[in-house]
Write a protein that holds these residues in place. Structure first.
Motif, PDB file in Angstrom:
ATOM      1  N   VAL A   9      10.326   4.235  -0.552  1.00 64.18           N
ATOM      2  CA  VAL A   9       9.318   3.517  -0.969  1.00 64.18           C
ATOM      3  C   VAL A   9      10.765   2.925  -1.460  1.00 64.18           C
ATOM      4  O   VAL A   9      10.238   1.202  -0.852  1.00 64.18           O
ATOM      5  CB  VAL A   9       8.978   3.846  -2.299  1.00 64.18           C
ATOM      6  N   LEU A  10      11.880   2.252  -1.407  1.00 64.38           N
ATOM      7  CA  LEU A  10      12.090   2.125  -1.461  1.00 64.38           C
ATOM      8  C   LEU A  10      12.704   1.243  -0.155  1.00 64.38           C
ATOM      9  O   LEU A  10      13.030  -0.398  -0.235  1.00 64.38           O
ATOM     10  CB  LEU A  10      14.619   2.755  -1.650  1.00 64.38           C
ATOM     11  N   ASP A  11      13.193   1.792   0.811  1.00 56.62           N
ATOM     12  CA  ASP A  11      12.599   0.708   2.077  1.00 56.62           C
ATOM     13  C   ASP A  11      11.930  -0.360   2.348  1.00 56.62           C
ATOM     14  O   ASP A  11      12.337  -1.275   2.567  1.00 56.62           O
ATOM     15  CB  ASP A  11      12.359   1.920   3.006  1.00 56.62           C
ATOM     16  N   ALA A  12      10.581   0.598   1.875  1.00 55.60           N
ATOM     17  CA  ALA A  12       9.502  -0.521   1.765  1.00 55.60           C
ATOM     18  C   ALA A  12       9.973  -1.488   1.117  1.00 55.60           C
ATOM     19  O   ALA A  12       9.266  -2.941   1.719  1.00 55.60           O
ATOM     20  CB  ALA A  12       8.104   0.284   1.532  1.00 55.60           C
ATOM     21  N   VAL A  61       3.103  -5.170   2.820  1.00 56.32           N
ATOM     22  CA  VAL A  61       3.533  -3.516   3.791  1.00 56.32           C
ATOM     23  C   VAL A  61       3.033  -2.340   2.944  1.00 56.32           C
ATOM     24  O   VAL A  61       2.502  -2.120   2.413  1.00 56.32           O
ATOM     25  CB  VAL A  61       5.355  -3.412   3.160  1.00 56.32           C
ATOM     26  N   TYR A  62       3.003  -1.338   4.461  1.00 56.72           N
ATOM     27  CA  TYR A  62       2.212  -0.573   4.414  1.00 56.72           C
ATOM     28  C   TYR A  62       3.811   1.268   4.378  1.00 56.72           C
ATOM     29  O   TYR A  62       4.071   0.563   5.310  1.00 56.72           O
ATOM     30  CB  TYR A  62       1.249   0.312   5.718  1.00 56.72           C
ATOM     31  N   ILE A  63       3.066   1.476   3.959  1.00 54.82           N
ATOM     32  CA  ILE A  63       4.264   2.950   3.475  1.00 54.82           C
ATOM     33  C   ILE A  63       3.339   4.232   2.968  1.00 54.82           C
ATOM     34  O   ILE A  63       2.875   4.430   3.560  1.00 54.82           O
ATOM     35  CB  ILE A  63       4.769   3.108   1.696  1.00 54.82           C
ATOM     36  N   PRO A  64       3.556   5.148   4.594  1.00 57.31           N
ATOM     37  CA  PRO A  64       2.986   6.389   5.203  1.00 57.31           C
ATOM     38  C   PRO A  64       3.843   7.256   4.452  1.00 57.31           C
ATOM     39  O   PRO A  64       4.288   7.121   3.455  1.00 57.31           O
ATOM     40  CB  PRO A  64       3.394   6.705   7.273  1.00 57.31           C
ATOM     41  N   ALA A  92       1.030  -1.098   0.203  1.00 53.72           N
ATOM     42  CA  ALA A  92       0.357  -0.471  -0.361  1.00 53.72           C
ATOM     43  C   ALA A  92       0.972   1.470  -0.163  1.00 53.72           C
ATOM     44  O   ALA A  92       1.290   1.652   1.169  1.00 53.72           O
ATOM     45  CB  ALA A  92      -1.274  -0.171   0.908  1.00 53.72           C
ATOM     46  N   PHE A  93       0.867   1.801  -1.129  1.00 55.42           N
ATOM     47  CA  PHE A  93       1.922   2.757  -1.257  1.00 55.42           C
ATOM     48  C   PHE A  93       1.157   4.006  -0.927  1.00 55.42           C
ATOM     49  O   PHE A  93       0.628   4.439  -1.390  1.00 55.42           O
ATOM     50  CB  PHE A  93       2.150   3.136  -2.935  1.00 55.42           C
ATOM     51  N   GLY A  94       1.608   4.714   0.169  1.00 58.51           N
ATOM     52  CA  GLY A  94       1.158   6.418   0.795  1.00 58.51           C
ATOM     53  C   GLY A  94      -0.438   6.349   1.566  1.00 58.51           C
ATOM     54  O   GLY A  94      -1.136   5.272   1.775  1.00 58.51           O
ATOM     55  N   VAL A  95       0.038   7.200   1.856  1.00 57.28           N
ATOM     56  CA  VAL A  95      -1.177   7.136   3.513  1.00 57.28           C
ATOM     57  C   VAL A  95      -2.776   6.890   3.148  1.00 57.28           C
ATOM     58  O   VAL A  95      -3.303   6.051   3.841  1.00 57.28           O
ATOM     59  CB  VAL A  95      -1.322   8.511   4.197  1.00 57.28           C
ATOM     60  N   CYS A  96      -3.176   7.281   1.721  1.00 59.89           N
ATOM     61  CA  CYS A  96      -4.680   6.950   1.112  1.00 59.89           C
ATOM     62  C   CYS A  96      -5.052   5.896   1.122  1.00 59.89           C
ATOM     63  O   CYS A  96      -5.925   5.156   1.622  1.00 59.89           O
ATOM     64  CB  CYS A  96      -4.598   7.625   0.396  1.00 59.89           C
ATOM     65  N   ALA A  97      -3.603   4.405   0.270  1.00 64.70           N
ATOM     66  CA  ALA A  97      -4.143   3.290   0.792  1.00 64.70           C
ATOM     67  C   ALA A  97      -3.722   2.652   1.975  1.00 64.70           C
ATOM     68  O   ALA A  97      -4.217   1.607   1.739  1.00 64.70           O
ATOM     69  CB  ALA A  97      -3.082   2.775  -0.726  1.00 64.70           C
ATOM     70  N   SER A  98      -3.436   3.043   1.834  1.00 66.13           N
ATOM     71  CA  SER A  98      -2.969   2.486   3.897  1.00 66.13           C
ATOM     72  C   SER A  98      -4.200   3.064   5.007  1.00 66.13           C
ATOM     73  O   SER A  98      -4.917   1.782   5.011  1.00 66.13           O
ATOM     74  CB  SER A  98      -1.308   3.383   4.691  1.00 66.13           C
TER      75      SER A  98
END
Lengths: 411, 171
Positions: free
Chosen positions: B143-146, B131-134, B103-109
């Motif tokens: 994103v690379l970290d995620a 994996v959620y990316i805030p 889930a890329f970004g807070v909206c998708a999370s």
């Protein structure tokens, strides 16, 4: 020489007509989107096709409706800026500026000169990122991946500079009612000049890659032509309207901020096809660079916000040391800026055309109603008529050059 | 007789199965075929991640595939609205196992600051997320970290579609 065989039903050759070989006469319905690489994920097209030709199209937007207008009614005027960032998220600063101008029109205030220059500078930077993305994505969709990487490289430079200025790469929320959040950084001027020189180089490179590229031209030229009269009838503005020969640019015809103090040309197309839309965008970027250079020459030190505690937040040192400033700060944060009752329509030149904000204020710190005239929604309504009779492959450049941005279109 | 590589003992068999699984997971984590389900603003940052400066290719997730059947990593990039939800579910269902979701970004999370009738409070309402990316939008480094985090999970068989596979069947 090819021989044409005629099959007639009921004749002796009717046996050749296997039921499986017979081509169906009815039209085929196919779905393009809502998840399609060139549909940007947020639009669905139900196409009636006859072979490769589009007979009819039903365009269904609305997959990214995020209630901008409803959420605005619950936010204070300052809190709306993050929402405007996410309208046309390719050029957030232009939306910021457009909304700030609408509210300032209601308040009847004029921002200081330096603030106006800053707004023009960041706005034009955003316009360049918008066009870079639009051309880059469209080029990629018709197969020119190299140009995409070159343009994205230049966009990255702009994001970095805007990040230094505002703290965010993409969603800046940098503009405030009555001013901007903070002054330009100390080395902003040399950095931007250097950046503009480099960007010119990138544009020249991309020009050699795309403008005389035979494949690119064949995909773009003569595709979805819109005449000047049709463009006016559909309400086209911005690069799309100008490509059709409509000489209308809000910056030129109804100057706001300091656009009347800078020199720039408005590129106008002749044919109204996708290739002209590409050329207009390329030229607009060059004109934006020209505007930016003039602004950097003309900008003078001075205040960046109006000096009015009813509108702008007081200085932090005063907030901590004087009761008046603390009360003003508290009231502005909690109640919002009190805008006198009234309604206004304010329009600016956004990335895709005339970006209008219609605001109704009821005297409180929150708007009664905010409506956005989003240019790409207006352009999108013409899409079915533009692709009717075209090939399926023509949809891609047409849609790319309309530059539909979901956030702005569906709001 | 020659080599005694296989035994009938259950522990040894499990050990070999683990080695085979580790090797498969090692292969999987460095050849993620991404399906970018791009809906909104985060797509701009996704472009940056994929383009030359941040270059997600260095981490073994280079190739965006626009067919769910050819991809094994679903990146949900942007707001998922109530109208988009069924579409997302359908795309997810079409993907072949094993599959992973970011889930890329807070909206998708979580839905982000769009808390209203239209925006869905997170994509995990319709699909499982690994994996959620805030961030709104997240920085490319995030994103690379995620992605690295997901690769670690893949190696450990902790992806949502791998968990069942990793547990040996109970007799």
């Amino acid at each position: 020489m090819s021989t044409v065989q005629t099959y007639v039903l009921g004749q002796k050759n009717a046996a050749d007509l296997d039921a499986e070989q017979e081509l169906p006469a009815e039209l085929m319905t196919i779905n393009m989107g809502p998840s399609h690489p060139a549909m940007h994920g947020t639009i669905r097209m139900v196409l009636q096709i006859d072979g490769e030709r589009v007979v009819d199209a039903d365009v269904q937007p609305g997959y990214l409706h995020r209630c901008f207008e409803k959420e605005s009614e619950y936010a204070t005027y300052t809190q709306i800026f993050p929402y405007t960032d996410r309208l046309n998220y390719v050029s957030p600063m232009l939306n910021n500026v457009g909304f700030a101008l609408a509210v300032e029109k209601l308040l009847g205030i004029e921002t200081p000169e330096r603030c106006q220059y800053i707004r023009v500078i960041i706005g034009e930077m955003s316009r360049i990122t918008d066009h870079l993305t639009c051309i880059g994505a469209s080029a990629m969709e018709v197969g020119a991946f190299t140009a995409f990487l070159y343009l994205l490289k230049a966009r990255e430079w702009f994001y970095e500079l805007l990040e230094e200025l505002s703290g965010a790469r993409l969603t800046h929320s940098y503009v405030r009612i009555g001013g901007v959040a903070r002054d330009l950084t100390a080395d902003f001027d040399p950095k931007l000049r250097d950046l503009l020189n480099r960007t010119e180089g990138v544009l020249a490179e991309v020009e050699t890659l795309l403008t005389n590229n035979r494949i690119f031209r064949q995909r773009m030229e003569g595709v979805s032509v819109v005449s000047r009269d049709d463009a006016i009838a559909w309400g086209f503005t911005g690069p799309l309207g100008r490509a059709s020969g409509l000489d209308y640019d809000v910056r030129k015809d109804y100057p706001y901020l300091v656009y009347d103090r800078v020199e720039f040309d408005v590129p106008v197309g002749e044919h109204g096809d996708c290739f002209d839309r590409y050329l207009v965008r390329m030229e607009e970027m060059r004109q934006s660079i020209r505007i930016l250079r003039q602004c950097l020459d003309q900008i003078r030190p001075g205040p960046i916000c109006v000096d009015d505690l009813r509108v702008t937040l007081p200085d932090k040192s005063e907030v901590y040391n004087t009761i008046e400033a603390m009360i003003a700060h508290f009231k502005l944060i909690v109640d919002g800026i009190r805008v006198p009752p009234g309604q206004t329509y304010s329009f600016t030149e956004g990335g895709n055309g005339e970006l209008g904000f219609f605001v109704i204020a009821d005297g409180t710190g929150r708007p009664y109603k905010v409506h956005v005239r989003s240019p790409c929604f207006i352009a999108l309504q013409a899409l079915p008529s533009m692709i009717r009779g075209a090939l399926i492959s023509d949809i891609i450049p047409t849609f790319g050059m309309i530059n539909m941005i979901g956030g702005e279109c569906d709001r | 007789m020659g080599l005694e590589l296989t035994t009938t003992r259950l522990e040894d068999a499990a050990g070999w199965a683990k080695k085979a699984r580790d090797a498969a997971n090692w292969g999987r984590k460095y050849s993620l075929f991404t399906y970018p389900f791009v809906t909104a603003c985060c797509g701009m940052e996704f472009m940056s991640v994929a383009a030359s400066k941040y270059d997600i290719a260095r981490f073994g997730a280079e190739f965006p595939r626009f067919s769910p059947r050819q991809s094994d990593l679903l990146m949900i990039v942007g707001t998922i609205t109530e109208r988009q939800g069924p579409v997302l579910r359908r795309v997810y269902d079409q993907m072949a196992e094993p599959k992973w979701v970011i889930a890329f970004g807070v909206c998708a999370s979580t839905g982000g600051f769009y808390q209203n009738y239209s925006a869905m409070p997170g994509a995990d309402q319709v699909v499982p997320v690994d994996v959620y990316i805030p961030g709104c939008p997240p920085r490319p480094e995030q994103v690379l970290d995620a992605l690295i985090l997901l690769q670690r999970r893949i190696q450990e068989s902790r992806g949502h579609s791998q968990v069942a596979e990793a547990q040996p069947a109970r007799r």
